[in-house]
Design an enzyme around this catalytic site. Structure first.
Site, PDB file in Angstrom:
ATOM      1  N   CYS A  86       1.179  -1.556  -0.304  1.00  0.00           N
ATOM      2  CA  CYS A  86      -0.608  -0.270  -0.150  1.00  0.00           C
ATOM      3  C   CYS A  86       1.154   1.134   0.065  1.00  0.00           C
ATOM      4  O   CYS A  86       1.220   1.418  -1.141  1.00  0.00           O
ATOM      5  CB  CYS A  86      -1.062   0.402   1.294  1.00  0.00           C
ATOM      6  SG  CYS A  86      -2.030   0.973   0.879  1.00  0.00           S
ATOM      7  N   HIS A 164      -3.863  -4.932   0.748  1.00  0.00           N
ATOM      8  CA  HIS A 164      -2.671  -5.411   1.922  1.00  0.00           C
ATOM      9  C   HIS A 164      -2.937  -6.799   2.717  1.00  0.00           C
ATOM     10  O   HIS A 164      -3.927  -7.626   3.033  1.00  0.00           O
ATOM     11  CB  HIS A 164      -3.642  -4.399   3.196  1.00  0.00           C
ATOM     12  CG  HIS A 164      -3.523  -3.498   3.267  1.00  0.00           C
ATOM     13  ND1 HIS A 164      -2.290  -2.715   3.916  1.00  0.00           N
ATOM     14  CD2 HIS A 164      -4.379  -1.919   2.430  1.00  0.00           C
ATOM     15  CE1 HIS A 164      -2.477  -1.558   3.529  1.00  0.00           C
ATOM     16  NE2 HIS A 164      -3.499  -1.321   3.473  1.00  0.00           N
ATOM     17  N   GLU A 166      -1.169  -8.653   4.092  1.00  0.00           N
ATOM     18  CA  GLU A 166      -1.263  -8.978   5.975  1.00  0.00           C
ATOM     19  C   GLU A 166      -1.771  -9.014   6.932  1.00  0.00           C
ATOM     20  O   GLU A 166      -2.119  -9.525   8.364  1.00  0.00           O
ATOM     21  CB  GLU A 166      -0.072  -8.241   5.740  1.00  0.00           C
ATOM     22  CG  GLU A 166      -0.677  -6.371   6.512  1.00  0.00           C
ATOM     23  CD  GLU A 166      -1.032  -5.444   5.306  1.00  0.00           C
ATOM     24  OE1 GLU A 166      -0.743  -4.421   5.983  1.00  0.00           O
ATOM     25  OE2 GLU A 166      -0.665  -5.769   4.822  1.00  0.00           O
TER      26      GLU A 166
END
Length: 221
Positions: A86, A164, A166
């Site tokens: 990001c 994202h 994660e």
């Protein structure tokens, strides 16, 4: 043992599924909160770097952003591959000759991406939470996109992803709790449904994050 520097910009952020994947492969994570923890560590002592998201734009005039872009260029000169997520992707874009621009509307929620090689970037869905997009430099290779933005690109040994990989449910809950504008009418999505979708996606998202880390390691070796 491989050492991975993780750069985060908020104390509520973690490397999540990405950190888990590196550690499962035997890596040791060295996490640095920037700029709160002081100057970024010398990149020469690391094998790889992960740069996480940030609330602001890479175009903001904050001195720490310029310092981070300089650090990314130094990291590149040291031969250390970077996985940018990001804001981290946007920082790689800006550091190496691309542009970052504000979008007409935010991209928030779970989205599928168009990728020519699903062994590198699986189609998803991936969690999106951003207001800017990358216009990658000429040297970059676009690896995924959708109708909103370039979603992944490679440049040299570095990999940048706009989404994202994660994030799990607890991480998203921390973001939503900290967000100053969580009204569905302005956020563009129902926060409760977004959280429920994220929790439901966790097992598959963990697998996709592991696949992404494996591709990053393979492409950057």
């Amino acid at each position: 043992m491989e050492r991975v520097i993780v750069v985060r910009h908020h104390d509520i952020d973690t490397a999540g599924f990405i950190g888990d994947a590196f550690e499962a492969g035997g890596a040791e994570l060295s996490v640095h909160l920037f700029p709160d923890d002081g100057p970024l560590p010398a990149p020469g002592g690391a094998d790889r770097v992960v740069v996480l998201g940030a609330a602001g734009s890479v175009n903001d005039p904050d001195p720490w952003i310029a310092a981070e872009l300089d650090w990314l260029r130094a990291t590149d000169r040291a031969g250390v591959p970077v996985l940018g997520i990001c804001f981290g992707a946007q920082a790689l874009c800006a550091a190496f000759g691309g542009r970052v621009e504000a979008m007409e509307r935010r991209e928030i929620g779970w989205r599928v991406v168009d990728s020519p090689d699903h062994d590198v970037i699986p189609a998803g869905p991936w969690l999106e939470f951003h207001t800017d997009r990358c216009l990658p430099p000429p040297a970059a290779v676009v690896l995924a996109r959708n109708d909103v933005a370039v979603q992944a690109f490679g440049i040299g040994r570095h990999l940048a992803v706009q989404f994202h990989p994660e994030v799990d449910g607890p991480q998203l809950k921390r973001w939503l709790d900290a967000h100053t504008d969580s009204d569905p009418a302005t956020l563009g999505i129902d926060p409760d449904q977004f959280l429920a979708d994220t929790i439901r996606e966790e097992p598959a998202a963990r697998d996709r994050a592991a696949q992404l880390v494996a591709a990053f390691v393979r492409l950057s070796d």
